[in-house]
Design an enzyme around this catalytic site. Sequence first.
Site, PDB file in Angstrom:
ATOM      1  N   GLU A  16      -9.868  -1.648   4.718  1.00 10.90           N
ATOM      2  CA  GLU A  16     -10.573  -1.285   5.941  1.00 10.90           C
ATOM      3  C   GLU A  16     -11.845  -2.128   6.095  1.00 10.90           C
ATOM      4  O   GLU A  16     -12.329  -2.720   5.125  1.00 10.90           O
ATOM      5  CB  GLU A  16     -10.938   0.200   5.878  1.00 10.90           C
ATOM      6  CG  GLU A  16      -9.727   1.140   5.823  1.00 10.90           C
ATOM      7  CD  GLU A  16      -9.077   1.378   7.177  1.00 10.90           C
ATOM      8  OE1 GLU A  16      -9.027   0.438   8.005  1.00 10.90           O
ATOM      9  OE2 GLU A  16      -8.609   2.510   7.406  1.00 10.90           O
TER      10      GLU A  16
ATOM     11  N   ASP B 159       0.815  -1.209   0.000  1.00  9.47           N
ATOM     12  CA  ASP B 159       0.000   0.000   0.000  1.00  9.47           C
ATOM     13  C   ASP B 159       0.852   1.264   0.000  1.00  9.47           C
ATOM     14  O   ASP B 159       2.074   1.215   0.225  1.00  9.47           O
ATOM     15  CB  ASP B 159      -0.980   0.002   1.191  1.00  9.47           C
ATOM     16  CG  ASP B 159      -0.347  -0.408   2.513  1.00  9.47           C
ATOM     17  OD1 ASP B 159       0.895  -0.357   2.626  1.00  9.47           O
ATOM     18  OD2 ASP B 159      -1.084  -0.777   3.433  1.00  9.47           O
TER      19      ASP B 159
ATOM     20  N   ASN C 227      -8.064  -2.498  13.784  1.00  7.80           N
ATOM     21  CA  ASN C 227      -9.455  -2.731  13.357  1.00  7.80           C
ATOM     22  C   ASN C 227      -9.559  -3.940  12.425  1.00  7.80           C
ATOM     23  O   ASN C 227     -10.579  -4.152  11.792  1.00  7.80           O
ATOM     24  CB  ASN C 227     -10.031  -1.481  12.691  1.00  7.80           C
ATOM     25  CG  ASN C 227      -9.317  -1.123  11.386  1.00  7.80           C
ATOM     26  OD1 ASN C 227      -8.389  -1.820  10.971  1.00  7.80           O
ATOM     27  ND2 ASN C 227      -9.738  -0.045  10.753  1.00  7.80           N
TER      28      ASN C 227
ATOM     29  N   HIS D 253      -7.685  -4.506   9.697  1.00  2.91           N
ATOM     30  CA  HIS D 253      -7.342  -4.325   8.285  1.00  2.91           C
ATOM     31  C   HIS D 253      -6.038  -5.031   7.943  1.00  2.91           C
ATOM     32  O   HIS D 253      -5.183  -5.254   8.798  1.00  2.91           O
ATOM     33  CB  HIS D 253      -7.322  -2.840   7.871  1.00  2.91           C
ATOM     34  CG  HIS D 253      -6.202  -1.998   8.394  1.00  2.91           C
ATOM     35  ND1 HIS D 253      -6.386  -0.699   8.825  1.00  2.91           N
ATOM     36  CD2 HIS D 253      -4.877  -2.235   8.532  1.00  2.91           C
ATOM     37  CE1 HIS D 253      -5.230  -0.191   9.190  1.00  2.91           C
ATOM     38  NE2 HIS D 253      -4.293  -1.107   9.033  1.00  2.91           N
TER      39      HIS D 253
HETATM   40  C1  GLP Z   1      -0.716   0.112   8.562  1.00  2.00           C
HETATM   41  C2  GLP Z   1      -0.495  -0.589   7.221  1.00  2.00           C
HETATM   42  C3  GLP Z   1      -0.663  -2.061   7.361  1.00  2.00           C
HETATM   43  C4  GLP Z   1      -0.093  -2.470   8.697  1.00  2.00           C
HETATM   44  C5  GLP Z   1      -0.984  -1.960   9.806  1.00  2.00           C
HETATM   45  C6  GLP Z   1      -0.410  -2.155  11.194  1.00  2.00           C
HETATM   46  O1  GLP Z   1      -1.331   1.301   8.470  1.00  2.00           O
HETATM   47  N1  GLP Z   1      -1.271  -0.108   6.124  1.00  2.00           N
HETATM   48  O2  GLP Z   1      -0.030  -2.703   6.269  1.00  2.00           O
HETATM   49  O3  GLP Z   1      -0.016  -3.856   8.789  1.00  2.00           O
HETATM   50  O4  GLP Z   1      -1.371  -0.634   9.570  1.00  2.00           O
HETATM   51  O5  GLP Z   1       0.676  -1.325  11.406  1.00  2.00           O
HETATM   52  P1  GLP Z   1       1.718  -1.484  12.602  1.00  2.00           P
HETATM   53  O6  GLP Z   1       2.589  -2.615  12.249  1.00  2.00           O
HETATM   54  O7  GLP Z   1       2.454  -0.181  12.644  1.00  2.00           O
HETATM   55  O8  GLP Z   1       0.916  -1.747  13.820  1.00  2.00           O
END
Ligand code: GLP
Length: 245
Positions: A145, A69, A138, A140
């Site tokens: 989302e 992403d 959440n 995702h």
């Molecule tokens: C982000 C990314 C995801 C990631 C998630 C958790 O915003 N888009 O790919 O897995 O949220 O992030 P973190 O590892 O910082 O908790």
Amino acid sequence: MMHLEVFRTVPEATHRMADLLAAQLEERPGSVLGLATGATPIPVYREIVARVKAGRMNDWSRVTTFNLDEYVGLSGEDPHSFTAFMRLHLFEPLHLAPERTFMPPATGEELEKRVRAYDEQIHVAGGIDWQLLGIGRNGHIGFNEPGTPLDSPTHITDLTESTRVANASWFGDDAGQVPRQAVTMGLATIMRSGTIVLAAFGGNKAAALRRAFAGEITPALPASILQRHPHVFVIADEQAAALLP
Ligand code: GLP
């Protein structure tokens, strides 16, 4: 088929993830890897870079990567972009050729058309062999989302308020600075990967992890689609796994 592995500490979990990747590259040095950003993969990338530099893991000269992403409107020059994140943590330390590291298009003309072409680029490269994932609080994955159709391709998505708040720490603790939209591989894109390795560390992931792997498969919890994938490793620390049966 889900293999859950729970580790006492994050370093033990990251070692295991690096072992899984090392085995993949041993078997297929020209693997196509799907890569993630966020706090979770940082220690994994650190371990990978250390191993490659020490000759303890195949070099990545034949690897192709596709990231999950990117924020809409942020160019690779923007330090908040996931492109900059990847350069810093992985692409530059491993000297990866730019033509082998794909990021979802997120700026410029005809964006929707180029976003739609991302899945085709993945297909032309041979498909993703090994996909690294984190999970949002959440539920995702990527930026799919809650409410995202389970068969979605790579697409532009509106970020939820909770996700913008969760990611505010990367933007000077100001959720208002977090872009409102992102481009993300879709759930269908992710599901086509050969092997998926999802990492979850810390108690704030425990509820999402339980709903993803011990609840019903529903668009309300996007990661739950992974229950239908034949080859998923869930690598968690004890805090993140605390609510799993
Ligand atoms: C982000 C990314 C995801 C990631 C998630 C958790 O915003 N888009 O790919 O897995 O949220 O992030 P973190 O590892 O910082 O908790």
